[in-house]
Design an enzyme around this catalytic site. Structure first.
Site, mmCIF file in Angstrom:
data_model
loop_
_atom_site.group_PDB
_atom_site.id
_atom_site.type_symbol
_atom_site.label_atom_id
_atom_site.label_comp_id
_atom_site.label_asym_id
_atom_site.label_seq_id
_atom_site.Cartn_x
_atom_site.Cartn_y
_atom_site.Cartn_z
ATOM 1 N N ASP A 175 -77.536 -30.474 -20.968
ATOM 2 C CA ASP A 175 -77.665 -31.647 -20.121
ATOM 3 C C ASP A 175 -79.092 -32.178 -20.225
ATOM 4 O O ASP A 175 -80.046 -31.497 -19.844
ATOM 5 C CB ASP A 175 -77.371 -31.290 -18.665
ATOM 6 C CG ASP A 175 -75.910 -30.957 -18.444
ATOM 7 O OD1 ASP A 175 -75.077 -31.859 -18.619
ATOM 8 O OD2 ASP A 175 -75.604 -29.800 -18.102
ATOM 9 N N ASP B 4 -66.227 -31.656 -16.819
ATOM 10 C CA ASP B 4 -67.608 -31.214 -16.636
ATOM 11 C C ASP B 4 -67.977 -31.270 -15.162
ATOM 12 O O ASP B 4 -67.860 -32.315 -14.521
ATOM 13 C CB ASP B 4 -68.539 -32.122 -17.451
ATOM 14 C CG ASP B 4 -69.983 -31.626 -17.460
ATOM 15 O OD1 ASP B 4 -70.276 -30.597 -16.835
ATOM 16 O OD2 ASP B 4 -70.806 -32.283 -18.117
ATOM 17 N N GLY B 5 -68.407 -30.122 -14.631
ATOM 18 C CA GLY B 5 -68.879 -30.068 -13.253
ATOM 19 C C GLY B 5 -67.950 -29.278 -12.360
ATOM 20 O O GLY B 5 -66.774 -29.628 -12.209
#
Length: 225
Positions: A40, A179-180
């Site tokens: 990221d 994602d997450g």
């Protein structure tokens, strides 16, 4: 693909590791069969956090001999492409919200020899990728608001609708990355909805059993084994 199944990949997200142990974390991932390592890149403007810069990306590139997947969570993403290409990054996903010229940016990635992805915040509609989905390797669906850790259950249905749309348009080869907030408890539901890449950060690197064991377990759970 990675993990313990042929149709779902567990993608380690390095940001979930202890910052004092990033080097060891890359080594731990290298001992799995992960074919992607997710970085990221955050600028503190587009999202609240600041994370890996170009120097860190280059260091990880030297230490990891498989594909590097960079998730650009920055303003002016076009200013990062040359540096990432020079660093040897393989895949870059860009937020559609971060630039008014997403099609041009995807073309620039192609010219730089980098595979392209597009990323969507939870509140961004799927219609924003309709005209450009055919240009990318993956669509990243954020299951949290960037910079937070609160999983948003409605994003599971968003993934389901995206997969149905891609398949209906003959674009079933495009990967969907969730994602997450991806955990062992959520992995199977995300995969069932159509996500075939699961970006796992804290749930992987903070598992007391260790990265290798957690990686195998998550792959098995996602596959329904």
């Amino acid at each position: 693909m990675t993990g313990s199944t042929t149709d779902v990949s567990i993608v380690p997200g390095l940001f979930g590791a202890d910052p004092l142990e990033y080097g060891r974390a890359v080594g731990d991932v290298s001992r799995t069969d992960a074919d992607l390592l997710h970085l990221d890149v955050m600028d503190g403007v587009f999202v609240p956090d600041i994370s890996f810069g170009l120097k860190a990306v280059k260091s990880v590139r030297k230490a990891f001999d498989r594909r590097l997947d960079v998730h650009l969570q920055v303003t002016r993403p076009e200013s990062h492409i040359d540096g990432l290409a020079e660093a040897g990054v393989d895949l870059v996903s860009v937020h559609v919200e971060s630039t008014p010229h997403i099609a041009r940016l995807l073309r620039d990635l192609e010219k730089s020899g980098i595979a392209a992805g597009i990323a969507l915040n939870p509140g961004t509609p799927l219609s924003s990728v309709e005209e450009i989905a055919h240009l990318v390797e993956q669509v990243v669906v954020m299951a949290v608001n960037p910079g937070t850790s609160d999983f948003l259950p409605y994003t599971v249905d968003k993934i389901r609708r995206l997969r149905a749309d891609l398949d209906a348009r003959g674009l079933g080869h495009i990967r969907i990355a969730a994602d997450g907030g991806v955990t062992a408890e959520r992995a199977a539901a995300l995969r069932a909805a159509g996500a075939d890449r699961l970006v796992v950060a804290s749930a992987l690197f903070q598992d007391p059993a260790g990265v290798e064991s957690a990686f195998r377990s998550l792959g098995a759970i996602a596959a329904g084994a």
